[in-house]
Every structure is written in structure tokens, then in C-alpha cells.
Write a protein that holds these residues in place. Structure first.
Motif, PDB file in Angstrom:
ATOM      1  N   UNK A 125       0.840  -1.208   0.000  1.00 10.33           N
ATOM      2  CA  UNK A 125       0.000   0.000   0.000  1.00 10.33           C
ATOM      3  C   UNK A 125       0.865   1.244   0.000  1.00 10.33           C
ATOM      4  N   UNK A 126       1.789   1.335   0.929  1.00 11.16           N
ATOM      5  CA  UNK A 126       2.701   2.464   0.994  1.00 11.16           C
ATOM      6  C   UNK A 126       1.999   3.803   0.864  1.00 11.16           C
ATOM      7  N   UNK A 127       2.716   4.780   0.340  1.00  9.47           N
ATOM      8  CA  UNK A 127       2.165   6.112   0.078  1.00  9.47           C
ATOM      9  C   UNK A 127       2.253   6.456  -1.402  1.00  9.47           C
ATOM     10  N   UNK A 128       2.460   5.450  -2.222  1.00  9.62           N
ATOM     11  CA  UNK A 128       2.663   5.683  -3.646  1.00  9.62           C
ATOM     12  C   UNK A 128       1.331   5.705  -4.400  1.00  9.62           C
ATOM     13  N   UNK A 129       1.300   6.355  -5.575  1.00  8.90           N
ATOM     14  CA  UNK A 129       0.055   6.447  -6.343  1.00  8.90           C
ATOM     15  C   UNK A 129      -0.564   5.093  -6.671  1.00  8.90           C
ATOM     16  N   UNK A 140       9.044   0.067  -2.698  1.00 11.66           N
ATOM     17  CA  UNK A 140       7.895   0.552  -3.491  1.00 11.66           C
ATOM     18  C   UNK A 140       7.456  -0.567  -4.444  1.00 11.66           C
ATOM     19  N   UNK A 141       6.997  -1.686  -3.907  1.00 13.28           N
ATOM     20  CA  UNK A 141       6.644  -2.817  -4.777  1.00 13.28           C
ATOM     21  C   UNK A 141       5.452  -2.537  -5.680  1.00 13.28           C
ATOM     22  N   UNK A 142       4.572  -1.596  -5.300  1.00  4.76           N
ATOM     23  CA  UNK A 142       3.402  -1.298  -6.122  1.00  4.76           C
ATOM     24  C   UNK A 142       3.770  -0.629  -7.435  1.00  4.76           C
ATOM     25  N   UNK A 143       5.023  -0.195  -7.575  1.00  8.36           N
ATOM     26  CA  UNK A 143       5.477   0.418  -8.836  1.00  8.36           C
ATOM     27  C   UNK A 143       5.416  -0.565  -9.992  1.00  8.36           C
ATOM     28  N   UNK A 144       5.233  -1.854  -9.682  1.00  5.74           N
ATOM     29  CA  UNK A 144       5.096  -2.844 -10.746  1.00  5.74           C
ATOM     30  C   UNK A 144       3.880  -2.549 -11.619  1.00  5.74           C
TER      31      UNK A 144
END
Length: 270
Positions: free
Chosen positions: A121-125, A262-266
């Protein structure tokens, strides 16, 4: 009220609350990830009570609290994961004679998904998209497998581990998981490529394997449910066994092909 009605109402309430917290993200979602891990660890310790000792309980809960603090203070992937495995190694040494691998396995089983969910989830878009994608695949798989298996029946999937699961349910669950995950990506991310359905399929399969693994553990310890926390569903672990496995795998994929922190950058590439 029938068990199915109770099960449905409980699932809807939990689903809505979970999605709201996912939308807000930040500390709220980190607390949710920690709460999921804590509930899993509580039921694991209770389920494997015959292999637990006062030392394993005290050390396990203390170390899980340390991991939770690391996540809340933004310790990052290396610090959180490193601390978890360091604690698991210590627990393995302290408890092997009395509990074999069960206390150590419980700490990893609870800690890894908490870390994975929080970092995804983090804070990334794309953090919101990543978690909603994960939920859609796991929930779609779980719901479709349940109803397809009941409606069609047929050969058993793994009767040694779970006597009620069928191949028809597994296939129906995988189809629904892929469809749900692909829909989320098409709505929230870039135009869909073949990678999104492929990732959804892999996560659906691993979620079902996680379900079977938890059923195997329950059979070893002679339990029908992992607990009684959720009306109509039995234990909390019974409902998140697929999520636990899928979240960890999705984090690993994101960490390898994007970034550990930042794993969601995938989702920039699928």
C-alpha cells in the motif's frame, strides 16, 4: 438467520471497512495490516497450543510488537524483513526442542503478510491499485470457488488436506480471480496487457494453495476452524489464508521487478 446469511453479512461489513481503510492508506492501513497479522498470530498460537510454551508465546508476541513498531515508524523493507527473520532465527533456537518449527512458522506466517501488505500500500500512487487488485483476486477466487464447488461438485482437489474442495471450485475460483483482477487494472491503472491476467492467475493459484495449507495445519491439530472470531466464517485465519499467501507473493514479485520499498510500482508496467 442461516449460516450463509450470517457469512454474507459479515463479509460485506468487513469488505466495506477494509476498502475504506485501503482508500485512506497511511497509518490507518498500516494498522490494518498489523491487526491482520496479530489476529493470525493469535489464532496460530491457540491452534498450535500443544507445541507452544510460555517462552514461545512471550517471545513471539514481543517480537511481533517490534515488527509492528518498525512498520509504524517507517522502518522500510530491509529493516522490517531483516528484523522478522532475525527474530524467527532466535525463536527457532529457543523453541526447537519443545515446539519443533511451529512457533517459528507462526511468527513468519503472521509477520510476512503484515509487512507485505503495508509495503504494497505504501504512500505511492499505485499502492491503492495494488491492494485493490490483490483483494479482488483473492476475494473473487474465494467466493467463486465456494459457490462453484457447491454447485458443480466433482472430483476432490486435495482430499488429504481438505475433503470439501473440488477441482471445479478451484477452476471456477481461478477464472473469477483473473476476471476480477483484470477488471481492477482496466479501471484503475494503465490499459491491460497480458501481464495483468497472468499475475492475477498466479495469485489466484497461490491463494488456493494457502487455503489448502491452512486446512492441512488444522487437520494436524484436529481443529475444524482456526477460531471463532468471525460470525458465520469460523476463525480469522480461515478467511485470510489465501490473502496471506497471495500478499507475500505479490510483494516478492513487486520487490524483484520494481523496488523493495515501493513494490506497487510494478503496476507501471502491467
Amino acid at each position: 438467520m442461516s449460516n450463509l446469511q450470517t457469512r454474507t453479512i459479515t463479509a460485506i461489513i468487513l469488505g466495506v471497512v477494509t476498502l475504506l481503510i485501503t482508500f485512506f492508506g497511511g497509518t490507518w492501513f498500516t494498522l490494518l495490516a498489523i491487526a491482520i497479522g496479530a489476529a493470525v498470530f493469535h489464532e496460530w498460537v491457540s491452534l498450535t497450543a500443544a507445541r507452544q510454551t510460555p517462552l514461545s508465546r512471550i517471545f513471539g508476541w514481543s517480537w511481533f510488537a517490534l515488527i509492528a513498531a518498525s512498520l509504524l515508524w517507517g522502518g522500510g523493507a530491509l529493516a522490517s524483513i531483516g528484523a522478522l527473520f532475525f527474530g524467527a532465527a532466535i525463536m527457532a533456537v529457543l523453541t526447537w526442542k519443545s515446539g519443533k518449527a511451529w512457533p517459528t512458522s507462526g511468527l513468519l506466517y503472521a509477520g510476512l503478510p503484515s509487512i507485505s501488505l503495508s509495503l504494497l500500500r505504501g504512500d505511492e500512487p499505485f499502492g491503492f491499485t495494488a491492494i485493490v487488485f490483490l483483494f479482488a483476486v483473492v476475494w473473487g477466487t474465494d467466493i467463486a470457488a465456494y459457490f462453484t464447488g457447491r454447485a458443480i461438485g466433482g472430483p476432490k482437489l486435495a482430499p488429504r488436506f481438505s475433503p470439501n474442495k473440488t477441482w471445479s471450485g478451484a477452476i471456477g475460483g481461478a477464472v473469477a480471480g483473473v476476471a476480477a483482477g483484470t477488471l481492477v487494472v482496466s479501471l484503475l491503472a494503465e490499459p491491460v496487457t497480458f501481464l495483468a491476467p497472468l499475475l492475477a492467475f498466479v495469485l489466484s493459484v497461490i491463494a488456493q494453495m494457502g487455503d489448502l495449507a491452512e486446512s492441512w495445519v488444522k487437520r494436524i491439530f484436529g481443529a475444524k476452524d482456526s477460531g471463532r472470531l468471525l460470525p458465520g466464517h469460523g476463525g480469522f485465519m480461515d478467511r485470510v489464508d489465501g490473502l496471506v499467501a497471495a500478499a507475500v507473493l505479490m510483494y516478492l514479485i513487486g520487490a524483484i521487478f520494481a523496488q523493495p520499498d515501493v513494490p506497487s510500482a510494478i503496476f507501471f508496467s502491467i
